[in-house]
Design a protein around this motif. Structure first.
Motif, PDB file in Angstrom:
ATOM      1  N   ALA A   1      -6.012   4.206  -3.942  1.00 52.71           N
ATOM      2  CA  ALA A   1      -4.705   3.268  -3.903  1.00 52.71           C
ATOM      3  C   ALA A   1      -5.293   2.334  -2.415  1.00 52.71           C
ATOM      4  N   LEU A   2      -5.835   3.252  -1.910  1.00 50.87           N
ATOM      5  CA  LEU A   2      -6.052   2.177  -0.841  1.00 50.87           C
ATOM      6  C   LEU A   2      -6.749   1.152  -0.436  1.00 50.87           C
ATOM      7  N   THR A   3      -8.083   1.962  -0.940  1.00 48.98           N
ATOM      8  CA  THR A   3      -9.087   0.369  -1.133  1.00 48.98           C
ATOM      9  C   THR A   3      -8.780  -0.658  -1.950  1.00 48.98           C
TER      10      THR A   3
ATOM     11  N   GLU B   1      -2.077   6.921   8.813  1.00 48.64           N
ATOM     12  CA  GLU B   1      -2.427   8.381   8.422  1.00 48.64           C
ATOM     13  C   GLU B   1      -1.456   8.434   7.192  1.00 48.64           C
ATOM     14  N   ILE B   2      -2.720   9.135   6.717  1.00 48.98           N
ATOM     15  CA  ILE B   2      -2.408   9.283   4.659  1.00 48.98           C
ATOM     16  C   ILE B   2      -2.040  11.170   4.575  1.00 48.98           C
TER      17      ILE B   2
ATOM     18  N   ALA C   1       2.124   2.012  -3.189  1.00 49.19           N
ATOM     19  CA  ALA C   1       1.328   2.678  -4.040  1.00 49.19           C
ATOM     20  C   ALA C   1       1.240   4.026  -3.923  1.00 49.19           C
ATOM     21  N   ILE C   2       0.679   4.357  -2.912  1.00 53.40           N
ATOM     22  CA  ILE C   2       1.116   5.670  -2.859  1.00 53.40           C
ATOM     23  C   ILE C   2       2.143   6.721  -3.023  1.00 53.40           C
ATOM     24  N   LYS C   3       3.042   5.631  -2.539  1.00 49.81           N
ATOM     25  CA  LYS C   3       4.133   6.398  -2.954  1.00 49.81           C
ATOM     26  C   LYS C   3       4.509   7.205  -4.537  1.00 49.81           C
ATOM     27  N   GLN C   4       4.048   5.946  -5.119  1.00 54.73           N
ATOM     28  CA  GLN C   4       3.951   6.167  -7.074  1.00 54.73           C
ATOM     29  C   GLN C   4       3.180   7.118  -7.661  1.00 54.73           C
ATOM     30  N   LEU C   5       2.189   7.777  -6.255  1.00 59.90           N
ATOM     31  CA  LEU C   5       0.740   8.921  -6.828  1.00 59.90           C
ATOM     32  C   LEU C   5       2.071   9.852  -6.237  1.00 59.90           C
ATOM     33  N   GLY C   6       3.379  10.487  -5.576  1.00 57.75           N
ATOM     34  CA  GLY C   6       3.689  11.228  -5.208  1.00 57.75           C
ATOM     35  C   GLY C   6       4.098  11.982  -4.345  1.00 57.75           C
TER      36      GLY C   6
ATOM     37  N   LEU D   1       0.541  -1.222  -0.149  1.00 60.12           N
ATOM     38  CA  LEU D   1      -0.021  -0.105  -0.034  1.00 60.12           C
ATOM     39  C   LEU D   1       1.043   1.165  -0.128  1.00 60.12           C
ATOM     40  N   VAL D   2       1.581   0.776   0.980  1.00 58.97           N
ATOM     41  CA  VAL D   2       2.576   2.408   0.750  1.00 58.97           C
ATOM     42  C   VAL D   2       3.225   2.694  -0.009  1.00 58.97           C
TER      43      VAL D   2
END
Length: 251
Positions: A149-151, A134-135, A82-87, A79-80
């Motif tokens: 990306a979270l779900t 917490e993002i 995936a969201i890092k790839q989104l900036g 998950l981490v």
């Protein structure tokens, strides 16, 4: 020509008397009370929230607690990533809570001859590990992608967004509100001074009495605008208020 001793002896008592009389007349030890006028004023400005905080929980169950922990750790890592790839930067991903232990099931039972339903003591049936993150989202244009990306990576129990304003933006808003408050204070004081037949001097004391902000909804301008905003985080606006108490000198 040398002064005669009698002449010098006569002059010094006269000088002392003059200095003493001047001191009592001028009274330099007594501070003159400055006449002032006091007013209160309020300044306001609008600030748009630019930070959103979302909490998400990743849960894993397994008969073996250690395996549940390993599987959950891998889910979190995916998950981490995936969201890092989104900036989303690493500093904006924070672990809020970790928990692990047995999960329980409940059952009902009865007795004869008169059956009576009652809760049976819960009993462990598996092991469960969960991690809550917490993002912090700073680019609202990416908010849909971050939530997806979270779900898509197993996150459940999403909470938020908690919308806030970063320190730099908030201080800029407060500075603008202060300017407005000072202008209002000066206008009030000039009017009161004029009514009392006096002239306004410089500000001699300024006291900030606090500030606060409350949300003001952002309105869509058209149906198309509303549809475009429907799936995004709505920042709205916060009204930042500064209250001042200002003392001005009177001339």
């Amino acid at each position: 020509m040398r002064n005669k001793p009698g002449y010098t002896a006569l002059i010094w008592p006269i000088v002392i008397v003059i200095l003493t009389l001047a001191a009592f007349w001028l009274r330099p030890w007594e501070a003159k009370t400055q006449e002032t006028i006091s007013v209160t004023a309020e300044g306001r400005t609008q600030a748009t929230p630019n930070v959103a905080k979302v909490s998400a929980t990743i849960e894993t169950t397994n008969d073996n607690l250690d395996k549940a922990r390993e599987e959950n750790s891998q889910k979190v890592s995916n998950l981490v990533s995936a969201i890092k790839q989104l900036g989303v930067e690493e500093k904006d991903i924070k672990t809020q809570n970790l928990s692990g232990g047995p999960g329980y099931e409940t059952s009902v039972g009865g007795t004869e001859p008169a059956p009576m339903i009652y809760p049976a003591p819960p009993r462990p049936n598996t092991n469960q590990v969960s991690t809550t993150l917490e993002i912090t989202v700073r680019n609202f244009d990416k908010s849909d992608e971050v939530l997806a990306a979270l779900t898509q990576n197993g996150a459940t129990n999403l909470y938020g967004p908690n919308l806030t304003i970063d320190d730099e933006t908030m201080e800029q808003a407060r500075s603008k509100a202060r300017e407005d408050a000072v202008e209002e204070a000066k206008s009030k004081a000039e009017e009161l001074a004029k009514l009392s037949g006096r002239k306004l001097g410089k500000a001699v004391k300024i006291q900030e009495q606090g500030d606060f902000g409350y949300p003001v909804p952002m309105m869509a301008r058209s149906e198309a605008d509303l549809m475009q905003k429907a799936s995004q985080i709505q920042p709205g606006q916060n009204e930042v208020t500064i209250n001042l108490a200002v003392d001005f000198a009177l001339k």
